[in-house]
Design a protein around this motif. Structure first.
Motif, mmCIF file in Angstrom:
data_model
loop_
_atom_site.group_PDB
_atom_site.id
_atom_site.type_symbol
_atom_site.label_atom_id
_atom_site.label_comp_id
_atom_site.label_asym_id
_atom_site.label_seq_id
_atom_site.Cartn_x
_atom_site.Cartn_y
_atom_site.Cartn_z
ATOM 1 N N VAL A 48 0.864 -1.181 0.000
ATOM 2 C CA VAL A 48 0.000 0.000 0.000
ATOM 3 C C VAL A 48 0.896 1.226 0.000
ATOM 4 C CG1 VAL A 48 -1.813 1.283 1.205
ATOM 5 C CG2 VAL A 48 -1.820 -1.233 1.250
ATOM 6 N N ASN B 238 0.427 5.627 2.485
ATOM 7 C CA ASN B 238 -0.623 5.480 3.498
ATOM 8 C C ASN B 238 -0.303 6.228 4.786
ATOM 9 O OD1 ASN B 238 -3.186 4.462 4.167
ATOM 10 N ND2 ASN B 238 -2.300 2.771 5.323
ATOM 11 N N GLU C 206 7.236 -1.387 7.869
ATOM 12 C CA GLU C 206 5.783 -1.480 7.755
ATOM 13 C C GLU C 206 5.197 -2.571 8.651
ATOM 14 O OE1 GLU C 206 4.149 -1.162 3.907
ATOM 15 O OE2 GLU C 206 5.848 -0.026 3.086
ATOM 16 N N TYR D 246 -0.386 -10.464 12.737
ATOM 17 C CA TYR D 246 0.445 -9.364 12.248
ATOM 18 C C TYR D 246 1.918 -9.720 12.398
ATOM 19 C CZ TYR D 246 -4.011 -7.023 12.957
ATOM 20 O OH TYR D 246 -5.340 -6.696 12.914
ATOM 21 N N THR E 284 0.877 3.649 14.054
ATOM 22 C CA THR E 284 -0.130 3.148 13.124
ATOM 23 C C THR E 284 -1.406 3.989 13.139
ATOM 24 O OG1 THR E 284 -0.862 1.573 14.818
ATOM 25 C CG2 THR E 284 0.718 0.783 13.184
ATOM 26 N N MET F 119 -2.070 6.167 10.017
ATOM 27 C CA MET F 119 -2.390 5.669 8.687
ATOM 28 C C MET F 119 -3.520 6.487 8.076
ATOM 29 S SD MET F 119 -2.400 1.527 9.002
ATOM 30 C CE MET F 119 -0.946 0.595 9.472
ATOM 31 N N ASP G 180 -7.219 2.839 7.495
ATOM 32 C CA ASP G 180 -6.931 1.865 8.545
ATOM 33 C C ASP G 180 -6.957 0.447 7.997
ATOM 34 O OD1 ASP G 180 -9.627 1.174 8.325
ATOM 35 O OD2 ASP G 180 -10.193 1.995 10.270
ATOM 36 N N ILE G 181 -6.608 -0.501 8.845
ATOM 37 C CA ILE G 181 -6.398 -1.870 8.383
ATOM 38 C C ILE G 181 -7.675 -2.527 7.850
ATOM 39 C CG2 ILE G 181 -5.765 -4.193 9.159
ATOM 40 C CD1 ILE G 181 -3.582 -2.751 10.868
ATOM 41 N N LEU H 189 -8.232 -1.289 4.378
ATOM 42 C CA LEU H 189 -7.294 -1.830 3.404
ATOM 43 C C LEU H 189 -7.657 -3.256 3.006
ATOM 44 C CD1 LEU H 189 -3.896 -0.563 4.853
ATOM 45 C CD2 LEU H 189 -5.190 0.397 2.939
ATOM 46 N N THR I 227 1.135 -2.331 5.026
ATOM 47 C CA THR I 227 0.158 -1.261 5.256
ATOM 48 C C THR I 227 0.708 0.148 5.108
ATOM 49 O OG1 THR I 227 0.587 -1.425 7.646
ATOM 50 C CG2 THR I 227 -1.232 -2.740 6.762
#
Length: 264
Positions: free
Chosen positions: A64, A67, A114, A139, A203, A206, A209-210, A213, A231
């Protein structure tokens, strides 16, 4: 849990890392890939006596871009209106302590620290935010190594992002971790006393957000078990040189270290 893939005297296995850092950590072998019900074989090794590999097999790695607003700004780019995605080949993936190899085609290779998302057993295809969260297995740490000069000169990013060794991943996958606001930092140097801070961010900064994504990517391509989404990276990316060591740490996960060597 912390799931790792490792080499031991009898072969290659998946296992669960046990114990706190610096307290004689061990790794307990499991009898299958981590997505299934975890069953221990009874075999256990000292973590110091095994070699960690990239913690999972990925059919694809999705990156990504831009971000983090500060990283977009440092490269003179605007923040995208929707996630900017690209692919890194599976052959770019290496594990902890494996060498990042500088290709002769590039005169400037940079690190990108990342948070990496690992997709679980259900995969993900056209999922909403709730489905995206359910699809996440855990993760790990990723390094989206980039030939910056080639990224600027090429009309697309495949070559700049896709060289062998340009995607260190590890040291393990952590499950049940809240990553909504954790610190990411990267240090580069040539020894314990020469490490310099290159990147530091959180984070929470960003742009997307996750869950956003994962959902977005799943509406473009089916995400299979083990697939990885990188990310984005905070500001501070800088040049890597042969002889360097790149160390990336993420709060709650651990540290990913890789030496840098030249192919010339």
């Amino acid at each position: 849990m912390r799931f790792a893939r490792f080499v031991h005297a009898g072969g290659v296995s998946f296992g669960v890392v046990e114990g706190a850092e610096g307290e004689g950590q061990t790794i307990a072998e499991i009898d299958s890939i981590p997505f299934a019900n975890v069953k221990f074989t009874g075999q256990r090794w000292a973590l110091a006596d095994v070699r960690l590999l990239a913690p999972i097999f990925a059919s694809k790695v999705i990156g990504v871009g831009r971000n983090y607003a500060d990283h977009a700004a440092e490269l003179g780019n605007e923040v995208p209106k929707e996630p900017l995605i690209f692919l890194k080949p599976s052959t770019s993936v290496i594990g902890p302590n494996d060498a990042i190899r500088l290709p002769p085609q590039s005169k400037r290779v940079e690190e990108e620290a990342e948070l990496a998302v690992v997709i679980g057993a259900s995969g993900a295809r056209r999922v909403d935010r709730a489905g995206a969260e359910a699809a996440i297995f855990g993760y790990t740490i990723g390094n989206d190594v980039t030939a910056r000069d080639l990224q600027r000169s090429d009309p697309q990013w495949t070559r700049a992002k896709g060289f062998d060794s340009f995607c260190p991943i590890g040291p393990w996958i952590v499950t049940d971790l809240d990553v909504s606001d954790v610190e990411i930092r990267c240090e580069v140097g040539r020894g314990p006393d020469s490490m310099e801070m290159r990147q530091i961010g959180r984070t929470k900064d960003m742009v997307f957000d996750i869950p956003t994504l994962v959902s977005y990517v799943s509406h473009v391509m089916t995400l299979l078990p083990g697939d990885i989404i990188l990310t984005g990276t905070p500001a501070g990316v800088s040049e890597l040189a042969a002889g360097d060591t790149c160390s990336i740490s993420i709060q709650g996960i651990g540290e990913l270290r890789n030496p840098v060597v030249s192919l010339e």
